[in-house]
Design a protein around this motif. Structure first.
Motif, PDB file in Angstrom:
ATOM      1  N   LYS A  20       3.417   4.128  -2.024  1.00  0.00           N
ATOM      2  CA  LYS A  20       3.811   4.616  -3.344  1.00  0.00           C
ATOM      3  C   LYS A  20       5.230   5.139  -3.337  1.00  0.00           C
ATOM      4  CE  LYS A  20      -0.594   5.709  -5.501  1.00  0.00           C
ATOM      5  NZ  LYS A  20      -1.679   6.683  -5.295  1.00  0.00           N
ATOM      6  N   SER A  43      -0.021   8.683   3.827  1.00  0.00           N
ATOM      7  CA  SER A  43      -0.193   7.226   3.795  1.00  0.00           C
ATOM      8  C   SER A  43       0.360   6.581   2.524  1.00  0.00           C
ATOM      9  CB  SER A  43      -1.649   6.826   4.048  1.00  0.00           C
ATOM     10  OG  SER A  43      -2.498   7.566   3.236  1.00  0.00           O
ATOM     11  N   GLU A  44       0.911   7.387   1.650  1.00  0.00           N
ATOM     12  CA  GLU A  44       1.637   6.802   0.510  1.00  0.00           C
ATOM     13  C   GLU A  44       3.097   6.513   0.859  1.00  0.00           C
ATOM     14  OE1 GLU A  44       1.184   9.793  -2.463  1.00  0.00           O
ATOM     15  OE2 GLU A  44      -0.834   9.150  -3.025  1.00  0.00           O
ATOM     16  N   GLY A  87       0.783  -1.229   0.000  1.00  0.00           N
ATOM     17  CA  GLY A  87       0.000   0.000   0.000  1.00  0.00           C
ATOM     18  C   GLY A  87       0.816   1.281   0.000  1.00  0.00           C
ATOM     19  N   LYS A  96       1.542   4.506   9.312  1.00  0.00           N
ATOM     20  CA  LYS A  96       1.081   3.355   8.522  1.00  0.00           C
ATOM     21  C   LYS A  96       2.110   2.219   8.557  1.00  0.00           C
ATOM     22  CE  LYS A  96      -0.179   2.233   3.748  1.00  0.00           C
ATOM     23  NZ  LYS A  96      -0.844   2.805   2.557  1.00  0.00           N
ATOM     24  N   ASN A 110       0.040  13.383   0.944  1.00  0.00           N
ATOM     25  CA  ASN A 110      -0.677  12.201   1.441  1.00  0.00           C
ATOM     26  C   ASN A 110       0.311  11.267   2.135  1.00  0.00           C
ATOM     27  OD1 ASN A 110      -2.246  10.004   1.910  1.00  0.00           O
ATOM     28  ND2 ASN A 110      -3.022   9.827  -0.197  1.00  0.00           N
TER      29      ASN A 110
HETATM   30  C1  LIG Z   1      -3.749   8.660   0.119  1.00  0.00           C
HETATM   31  O1  LIG Z   1      -3.009   7.500  -0.200  1.00  0.00           O
HETATM   32  C2  LIG Z   1      -3.665   6.289   0.121  1.00  0.00           C
HETATM   33  C3  LIG Z   1      -2.692   5.145  -0.134  1.00  0.00           C
HETATM   34  O2  LIG Z   1      -2.143   5.187  -1.416  1.00  0.00           O
HETATM   35  C4  LIG Z   1      -4.954   6.186  -0.681  1.00  0.00           C
HETATM   36  O3  LIG Z   1      -5.642   5.004  -0.330  1.00  0.00           O
HETATM   37  C5  LIG Z   1      -5.827   7.397  -0.409  1.00  0.00           C
HETATM   38  O4  LIG Z   1      -6.951   7.375  -1.246  1.00  0.00           O
HETATM   39  C6  LIG Z   1      -5.054   8.688  -0.650  1.00  0.00           C
HETATM   40  N1  LIG Z   1      -5.861   9.820  -0.203  1.00  0.00           N
HETATM   41  C7  LIG Z   1      -6.045  10.903  -0.960  1.00  0.00           C
HETATM   42  C8  LIG Z   1      -6.850  11.995  -0.349  1.00  0.00           C
HETATM   43  O5  LIG Z   1      -5.557  11.003  -2.066  1.00  0.00           O
END
Ligand SMILES: *[C@@H]1O[C@H](CO)[C@@H](O)[C@H](O)[C@H]1NC(C)=O
Ligand SMILES: *[C@@H]1O[C@H](CO)[C@@H](O)[C@H](O)[C@H]1NC(C)=O
Ligand SMILES: *[C@@H]1O[C@H](CO)[C@@H](O)[C@H](O)[C@H]1NC(C)=O
Length: 361
Positions: free
Chosen positions: A290, A320-321, A288, A333, A318
Protein backbone atom coordinates in the motif's frame (compact mmCIF):
# COMPACT_ATOMS: atom_id res chain seq x y z
CA UNK A 1 43.29 0.88 10.43
CA UNK A 2 41.47 0.56 13.70
CA UNK A 3 38.57 -1.53 12.53
CA UNK A 4 40.68 -3.79 10.35
CA UNK A 5 42.96 -4.46 13.32
CA UNK A 6 39.86 -5.23 15.34
CA UNK A 7 38.73 -7.69 12.70
CA UNK A 8 42.11 -9.46 12.86
CA UNK A 9 41.92 -9.69 16.63
CA UNK A 10 38.37 -10.86 16.43
CA UNK A 11 39.39 -13.49 13.97
CA UNK A 12 42.00 -14.85 16.37
CA UNK A 13 39.76 -14.78 19.38
CA UNK A 14 36.43 -15.92 18.03
CA UNK A 15 37.08 -17.78 14.88
CA UNK A 16 40.24 -19.76 15.57
CA UNK A 17 38.11 -22.20 17.51
CA UNK A 18 36.08 -23.16 14.48
CA UNK A 19 35.34 -26.83 14.56
CA UNK A 20 36.56 -28.31 11.36
CA UNK A 21 35.60 -31.81 10.32
CA UNK A 22 38.61 -34.05 9.93
CA UNK A 23 36.95 -36.81 7.95
CA UNK A 24 35.99 -36.74 4.34
CA UNK A 25 32.54 -35.48 3.59
CA UNK A 26 30.45 -35.88 0.55
CA UNK A 27 28.75 -32.52 0.40
CA UNK A 28 25.22 -33.18 -0.63
CA UNK A 29 24.24 -29.51 -0.66
CA UNK A 30 26.00 -26.68 -2.38
CA UNK A 31 27.25 -24.16 0.19
CA UNK A 32 26.29 -20.48 0.09
CA UNK A 33 28.92 -17.76 0.51
CA UNK A 34 27.61 -14.23 0.90
CA UNK A 35 29.36 -10.92 0.25
CA UNK A 36 28.25 -7.34 0.24
CA UNK A 37 26.43 -4.58 2.10
CA UNK A 38 23.49 -4.10 4.44
CA UNK A 39 21.06 -5.81 2.11
CA UNK A 40 22.94 -9.06 2.89
CA UNK A 41 24.58 -8.35 6.30
CA UNK A 42 23.01 -10.67 8.88
CA UNK A 43 25.03 -9.37 11.83
CA UNK A 44 28.71 -8.82 11.03
CA UNK A 45 28.50 -5.13 11.89
CA UNK A 46 27.35 -6.02 15.41
CA UNK A 47 30.95 -6.98 16.09
CA UNK A 48 32.63 -3.92 14.57
CA UNK A 49 33.74 -0.98 16.61
CA UNK A 50 32.71 2.25 14.83
CA UNK A 51 30.28 0.43 12.56
CA UNK A 52 28.65 2.91 10.23
CA UNK A 53 25.33 1.19 10.39
CA UNK A 54 24.45 -0.87 13.42
CA UNK A 55 20.91 -2.14 13.36
CA UNK A 56 20.86 -4.52 16.30
CA UNK A 57 18.29 -2.38 18.05
CA UNK A 58 14.51 -2.59 18.25
CA UNK A 59 12.29 -2.51 16.21
CA UNK A 60 14.65 -4.14 13.68
CA UNK A 61 13.94 -7.87 13.60
CA UNK A 62 10.45 -7.53 15.03
CA UNK A 63 8.60 -9.59 12.44
CA UNK A 64 10.41 -12.90 12.22
CA UNK A 65 13.13 -13.19 14.82
CA UNK A 66 11.22 -11.12 17.43
CA UNK A 67 14.50 -9.49 18.46
CA UNK A 68 17.12 -7.41 16.67
CA UNK A 69 19.79 -9.55 15.02
CA UNK A 70 21.74 -6.99 13.06
CA UNK A 71 19.65 -7.43 9.94
CA UNK A 72 18.55 -4.12 8.41
CA UNK A 73 14.88 -5.06 8.07
CA UNK A 74 11.90 -6.04 10.15
CA UNK A 75 12.68 -9.68 9.41
CA UNK A 76 14.69 -11.87 7.10
CA UNK A 77 16.99 -10.75 4.32
CA UNK A 78 17.42 -12.16 0.83
CA UNK A 79 20.28 -14.54 1.81
CA UNK A 80 18.09 -16.02 4.56
CA UNK A 81 15.44 -16.92 2.01
CA UNK A 82 17.96 -18.20 -0.54
CA UNK A 83 19.43 -20.48 2.16
CA UNK A 84 15.93 -21.74 2.96
CA UNK A 85 15.11 -22.42 -0.70
CA UNK A 86 18.43 -24.27 -1.03
CA UNK A 87 17.53 -26.36 2.06
CA UNK A 88 20.45 -24.92 4.00
CA UNK A 89 20.26 -23.60 7.56
CA UNK A 90 20.53 -19.83 8.08
CA UNK A 91 24.07 -18.87 7.07
CA UNK A 92 25.75 -17.16 10.04
CA UNK A 93 27.88 -14.02 9.99
CA UNK A 94 31.63 -14.54 9.74
CA UNK A 95 32.29 -12.56 12.91
CA UNK A 96 29.74 -14.35 15.05
CA UNK A 97 31.52 -15.99 17.98
CA UNK A 98 31.40 -19.75 17.75
CA UNK A 99 30.45 -19.74 14.09
CA UNK A 100 30.96 -23.38 13.17
CA UNK A 101 28.56 -23.92 10.34
CA UNK A 102 30.80 -22.91 7.50
CA UNK A 103 30.48 -26.20 5.64
CA UNK A 104 27.14 -24.73 4.58
CA UNK A 105 28.69 -21.36 3.83
CA UNK A 106 29.56 -18.12 5.59
CA UNK A 107 28.20 -14.58 5.39
CA UNK A 108 30.90 -11.90 5.04
CA UNK A 109 28.64 -8.92 4.22
CA UNK A 110 28.85 -5.64 6.14
CA UNK A 111 26.31 -2.80 6.26
CA UNK A 112 27.66 0.30 4.54
CA UNK A 113 30.32 -1.59 2.58
CA UNK A 114 31.21 -0.74 -0.97
CA UNK A 115 33.34 -2.21 -3.70
CA UNK A 116 35.79 0.66 -3.18
CA UNK A 117 37.92 0.62 -0.03
CA UNK A 118 37.33 4.37 0.35
CA UNK A 119 33.58 3.90 0.79
CA UNK A 120 32.77 4.41 4.47
CA UNK A 121 36.38 3.49 5.20
CA UNK A 122 37.19 2.22 8.71
CA UNK A 123 33.51 1.87 9.54
CA UNK A 124 32.67 -1.21 7.47
CA UNK A 125 34.28 -4.41 6.22
CA UNK A 126 35.02 -3.46 2.62
CA UNK A 127 34.75 -6.00 -0.17
CA UNK A 128 38.51 -6.57 -0.34
CA UNK A 129 38.61 -7.44 3.36
CA UNK A 130 35.57 -9.69 2.90
CA UNK A 131 37.59 -11.56 0.28
CA UNK A 132 40.51 -11.83 2.69
CA UNK A 133 38.20 -13.26 5.33
CA UNK A 134 36.91 -15.80 2.80
CA UNK A 135 40.50 -16.79 2.03
CA UNK A 136 41.14 -17.32 5.74
CA UNK A 137 38.26 -19.79 5.93
CA UNK A 138 39.41 -21.51 2.76
CA UNK A 139 42.94 -21.91 4.09
CA UNK A 140 41.77 -23.42 7.36
CA UNK A 141 39.50 -25.82 5.53
CA UNK A 142 42.29 -26.82 3.21
CA UNK A 143 44.58 -27.64 6.11
CA UNK A 144 41.96 -29.79 7.80
CA UNK A 145 39.97 -31.59 5.12
CA UNK A 146 42.44 -31.52 2.27
CA UNK A 147 42.83 -29.77 -1.03
CA UNK A 148 40.59 -31.98 -3.14
CA UNK A 149 37.63 -31.90 -0.74
CA UNK A 150 37.77 -28.15 -0.42
CA UNK A 151 38.03 -27.72 -4.16
CA UNK A 152 34.83 -29.75 -4.55
CA UNK A 153 33.04 -27.78 -1.86
CA UNK A 154 34.09 -24.46 -3.38
CA UNK A 155 33.24 -25.42 -6.95
CA UNK A 156 29.77 -26.61 -5.95
CA UNK A 157 29.14 -23.53 -3.79
CA UNK A 158 27.21 -20.46 -4.88
CA UNK A 159 28.65 -16.99 -4.19
CA UNK A 160 26.14 -14.15 -3.96
CA UNK A 161 26.86 -10.42 -3.88
CA UNK A 162 25.00 -7.25 -3.06
CA UNK A 163 27.45 -4.46 -3.63
CA UNK A 164 27.69 -1.04 -5.25
CA UNK A 165 24.91 1.13 -3.81
CA UNK A 166 27.15 2.59 -1.14
CA UNK A 167 29.84 3.55 -3.66
CA UNK A 168 27.46 5.89 -5.42
CA UNK A 169 24.92 8.43 -4.36
CA UNK A 170 24.62 8.20 -0.59
CA UNK A 171 25.61 11.69 0.41
CA UNK A 172 24.71 11.44 4.08
CA UNK A 173 26.73 8.32 4.68
CA UNK A 174 29.81 8.37 2.55
CA UNK A 175 32.46 11.01 2.25
CA UNK A 176 34.43 9.26 -0.38
CA UNK A 177 36.94 11.55 -2.01
CA UNK A 178 36.87 9.14 -4.93
CA UNK A 179 33.39 10.24 -5.90
CA UNK A 180 34.34 13.88 -5.77
CA UNK A 181 37.43 13.73 -7.97
CA UNK A 182 36.21 11.38 -10.73
CA UNK A 183 33.38 11.43 -13.23
CA UNK A 184 30.38 9.16 -12.72
CA UNK A 185 31.57 6.91 -15.54
CA UNK A 186 35.01 6.62 -13.99
CA UNK A 187 33.57 5.67 -10.61
CA UNK A 188 31.42 2.99 -12.26
CA UNK A 189 34.54 1.65 -13.96
CA UNK A 190 36.38 1.41 -10.65
CA UNK A 191 33.44 -0.18 -8.84
CA UNK A 192 32.91 -2.78 -11.56
CA UNK A 193 36.69 -3.29 -11.79
CA UNK A 194 36.92 -4.07 -8.09
CA UNK A 195 33.92 -6.41 -8.18
CA UNK A 196 35.52 -8.20 -11.13
CA UNK A 197 38.80 -8.63 -9.25
CA UNK A 198 37.03 -10.23 -6.29
CA UNK A 199 35.13 -12.63 -8.55
CA UNK A 200 38.36 -13.56 -10.33
CA UNK A 201 40.10 -14.21 -7.03
CA UNK A 202 37.30 -16.49 -5.85
CA UNK A 203 37.40 -18.25 -9.21
CA UNK A 204 41.16 -18.82 -8.81
CA UNK A 205 40.56 -20.59 -5.51
CA UNK A 206 37.85 -22.77 -7.04
CA UNK A 207 34.57 -20.82 -7.06
CA UNK A 208 32.49 -21.30 -10.19
CA UNK A 209 28.91 -20.12 -9.58
CA UNK A 210 28.21 -16.45 -8.94
CA UNK A 211 24.93 -14.67 -8.23
CA UNK A 212 24.85 -10.91 -8.67
CA UNK A 213 22.19 -8.24 -8.58
CA UNK A 214 21.75 -5.03 -10.45
CA UNK A 215 21.24 -1.95 -8.28
CA UNK A 216 17.76 -0.79 -7.36
CA UNK A 217 16.50 2.67 -8.33
CA UNK A 218 18.45 4.18 -5.43
CA UNK A 219 16.91 7.60 -5.92
CA UNK A 220 13.48 6.26 -4.96
CA UNK A 221 14.59 5.19 -1.48
CA UNK A 222 12.72 7.21 1.15
CA UNK A 223 16.07 8.71 2.20
CA UNK A 224 16.75 10.17 -1.23
CA UNK A 225 13.16 11.29 -1.76
CA UNK A 226 13.55 13.18 1.50
CA UNK A 227 16.90 14.60 0.44
CA UNK A 228 15.48 15.77 -2.87
CA UNK A 229 12.61 17.44 -1.07
CA UNK A 230 14.99 19.14 1.34
CA UNK A 231 17.40 20.37 -1.33
CA UNK A 232 15.09 21.24 -4.22
CA UNK A 233 11.60 21.34 -2.72
CA UNK A 234 10.55 18.83 -5.39
CA UNK A 235 8.82 15.50 -4.87
CA UNK A 236 9.61 12.21 -6.55
CA UNK A 237 12.76 10.17 -6.97
CA UNK A 238 16.24 11.66 -7.13
CA UNK A 239 17.08 11.28 -10.80
CA UNK A 240 20.87 11.63 -10.42
CA UNK A 241 20.99 8.58 -8.17
CA UNK A 242 18.86 6.54 -10.55
CA UNK A 243 21.08 7.58 -13.46
CA UNK A 244 24.12 6.37 -11.53
CA UNK A 245 22.44 3.04 -10.82
CA UNK A 246 21.57 2.67 -14.49
CA UNK A 247 25.18 3.24 -15.54
CA UNK A 248 26.26 0.54 -13.11
CA UNK A 249 23.50 -1.78 -14.32
CA UNK A 250 24.63 -1.52 -17.93
CA UNK A 251 28.27 -2.22 -17.09
CA UNK A 252 27.75 -5.19 -14.75
CA UNK A 253 26.20 -7.69 -17.21
CA UNK A 254 28.85 -6.82 -19.79
CA UNK A 255 31.68 -7.74 -17.49
CA UNK A 256 29.97 -10.96 -16.38
CA UNK A 257 29.53 -12.02 -19.98
CA UNK A 258 33.20 -11.37 -20.54
CA UNK A 259 34.19 -13.44 -17.52
CA UNK A 260 32.01 -16.28 -18.77
CA UNK A 261 33.80 -16.38 -22.09
CA UNK A 262 37.26 -16.07 -20.53
CA UNK A 263 36.99 -18.40 -17.54
CA UNK A 264 36.34 -22.08 -18.08
CA UNK A 265 33.35 -23.36 -16.08
CA UNK A 266 32.34 -19.87 -14.88
CA UNK A 267 28.57 -19.61 -14.43
CA UNK A 268 26.54 -16.67 -13.24
CA UNK A 269 23.12 -15.32 -12.48
CA UNK A 270 22.19 -11.67 -12.61
CA UNK A 271 18.99 -10.42 -11.05
CA UNK A 272 17.33 -7.28 -12.38
CA UNK A 273 16.47 -5.63 -9.10
CA UNK A 274 15.99 -2.29 -10.85
CA UNK A 275 13.02 -3.35 -12.93
CA UNK A 276 11.46 -5.47 -10.21
CA UNK A 277 11.63 -2.59 -7.73
CA UNK A 278 10.34 -0.17 -10.32
CA UNK A 279 7.32 -2.39 -10.98
CA UNK A 280 6.47 -2.31 -7.28
CA UNK A 281 6.88 1.45 -7.15
CA UNK A 282 4.53 1.84 -10.10
CA UNK A 283 1.90 -0.77 -9.21
CA UNK A 284 2.08 -1.35 -5.44
CA UNK A 285 -1.26 -3.12 -5.13
CA UNK A 286 -0.35 -5.72 -7.75
CA UNK A 287 2.34 -6.92 -5.34
CA UNK A 288 0.38 -6.51 -2.13
CA UNK A 289 1.82 -3.16 -1.01
CA UNK A 290 0.00 0.00 0.00
CA UNK A 291 2.91 2.32 0.70
CA UNK A 292 6.05 2.35 -1.44
CA UNK A 293 7.29 5.90 -0.98
CA UNK A 294 7.38 6.26 2.76
CA UNK A 295 9.40 3.99 5.04
CA UNK A 296 7.72 2.06 7.86
CA UNK A 297 10.28 3.18 10.42
CA UNK A 298 12.09 6.51 10.75
CA UNK A 299 11.23 10.16 10.97
CA UNK A 300 10.77 13.28 8.87
CA UNK A 301 9.39 13.44 5.32
CA UNK A 302 8.89 9.91 3.92
CA UNK A 303 10.34 8.75 7.26
CA UNK A 304 13.51 9.15 5.25
CA UNK A 305 15.76 10.01 8.19
CA UNK A 306 17.89 7.20 9.59
CA UNK A 307 16.37 7.28 13.03
CA UNK A 308 14.63 3.92 13.16
CA UNK A 309 15.04 2.64 16.71
CA UNK A 310 16.43 5.96 17.93
CA UNK A 311 14.85 8.76 19.90
CA UNK A 312 11.63 10.10 18.45
CA UNK A 313 11.22 7.66 15.57
CA UNK A 314 7.85 6.66 14.15
CA UNK A 315 6.81 3.10 13.34
CA UNK A 316 3.99 2.08 11.00
CA UNK A 317 1.13 -0.11 12.24
CA UNK A 318 1.27 -2.76 9.56
CA UNK A 319 4.71 -3.41 8.11
CA UNK A 320 3.40 -5.74 5.42
CA UNK A 321 1.84 -2.79 3.64
CA UNK A 322 5.30 -1.27 3.12
CA UNK A 323 8.05 -1.78 0.55
CA UNK A 324 10.70 -0.03 2.67
CA UNK A 325 11.26 -0.78 6.32
CA UNK A 326 13.63 2.12 6.96
CA UNK A 327 15.13 4.91 4.88
CA UNK A 328 16.91 2.59 2.44
CA UNK A 329 16.15 -1.03 3.38
CA UNK A 330 13.28 -3.21 2.13
CA UNK A 331 10.81 -4.95 4.40
CA UNK A 332 10.92 -8.72 4.88
CA UNK A 333 7.92 -8.97 2.58
CA UNK A 334 9.83 -7.21 -0.21
CA UNK A 335 12.95 -9.30 0.46
CA UNK A 336 10.90 -12.46 0.16
CA UNK A 337 9.47 -11.37 -3.19
CA UNK A 338 12.94 -10.51 -4.50
CA UNK A 339 14.48 -13.74 -3.21
CA UNK A 340 11.74 -15.82 -4.84
CA UNK A 341 12.39 -14.17 -8.18
CA UNK A 342 16.15 -14.65 -7.83
CA UNK A 343 15.59 -18.31 -6.98
CA UNK A 344 13.20 -19.34 -9.70
CA UNK A 345 12.30 -16.29 -11.73
CA UNK A 346 12.20 -16.40 -15.53
CA UNK A 347 14.91 -14.93 -17.77
CA UNK A 348 12.90 -11.72 -17.85
CA UNK A 349 14.20 -10.90 -14.36
CA UNK A 350 17.12 -13.24 -13.75
CA UNK A 351 19.57 -14.55 -16.33
CA UNK A 352 21.17 -16.48 -17.88
CA UNK A 353 20.43 -18.80 -14.94
CA UNK A 354 18.35 -18.37 -11.83
CA UNK A 355 19.87 -19.36 -8.49
CA UNK A 356 17.97 -22.64 -8.31
CA UNK A 357 19.63 -23.74 -11.53
CA UNK A 358 23.04 -22.61 -10.26
CA UNK A 359 22.59 -24.59 -7.06
CA UNK A 360 21.55 -27.71 -8.95
CA UNK A 361 24.47 -27.61 -11.40
C1 LIG B 1 -1.65 -5.75 7.05
O1 LIG B 1 -1.48 -5.51 5.67
C2 LIG B 1 -1.63 -6.66 4.86
C3 LIG B 1 -1.27 -6.28 3.43
O2 LIG B 1 -1.97 -5.17 2.98
C4 LIG B 1 -3.04 -7.21 5.02
O3 LIG B 1 -3.18 -8.39 4.25
C5 LIG B 1 -3.33 -7.50 6.48
O4 LIG B 1 -4.67 -7.87 6.64
C6 LIG B 1 -3.05 -6.27 7.34
N1 LIG B 1 -3.15 -6.64 8.75
C7 LIG B 1 -3.86 -5.91 9.62
C8 LIG B 1 -3.83 -6.38 11.03
O5 LIG B 1 -4.46 -4.91 9.28
C1 LIG C 1 32.84 15.12 4.83
O1 LIG C 1 34.06 15.84 4.64
C2 LIG C 1 33.95 17.20 4.90
C3 LIG C 1 35.27 17.89 4.54
O2 LIG C 1 36.30 16.97 4.31
C4 LIG C 1 33.59 17.41 6.39
O3 LIG C 1 33.45 18.78 6.68
C5 LIG C 1 32.26 16.68 6.66
O4 LIG C 1 31.95 16.77 8.04
C6 LIG C 1 32.34 15.21 6.26
N1 LIG C 1 31.03 14.60 6.38
C7 LIG C 1 30.82 13.40 6.92
C8 LIG C 1 29.42 12.91 6.92
O5 LIG C 1 31.73 12.71 7.38
C1 LIG D 1 39.61 -0.46 -7.44
O1 LIG D 1 39.33 0.71 -6.73
C2 LIG D 1 40.43 1.58 -6.55
C3 LIG D 1 39.92 2.71 -5.67
O2 LIG D 1 39.55 2.14 -4.45
C4 LIG D 1 40.95 2.05 -7.89
O3 LIG D 1 42.07 2.86 -7.70
C5 LIG D 1 41.33 0.84 -8.73
O4 LIG D 1 41.70 1.25 -10.01
C6 LIG D 1 40.14 -0.11 -8.82
N1 LIG D 1 40.55 -1.34 -9.50
C7 LIG D 1 40.08 -1.71 -10.69
C8 LIG D 1 40.59 -3.01 -11.22
O5 LIG D 1 39.29 -1.03 -11.31
Amino acid sequence: MESSRFIDICFLVFCASLVIPTRSHSYSHAALFIFGDSLYDVGNNNYLKNALARVNIKPYGQTFFKYPTGRASDGRLIPDFIAEFAKLPLIPPYLQPGNRQFINGVNFASGGAGALVETNQRRVIDLKTQLRNFKNIEKQLREKVGVAEVKTLLSKAVYIFSIGSNDYYVPFATNSTVLQSYSQEEVVKMVIGNITTVIQEIYKIGGRKFGLSKLTPLGCDPALRALKLATTGGSGCMDEANMQAKLHNIALPEVLKELESNLKGFKYSIFDCYTTTDERLNKPSKYGFKEVKMACCGSGPYRGSFTCGLKGYQLCDNVSEYLYFDAVHPTEKANYQFAKLMWKGSTEVVKPYNLKTLFEM
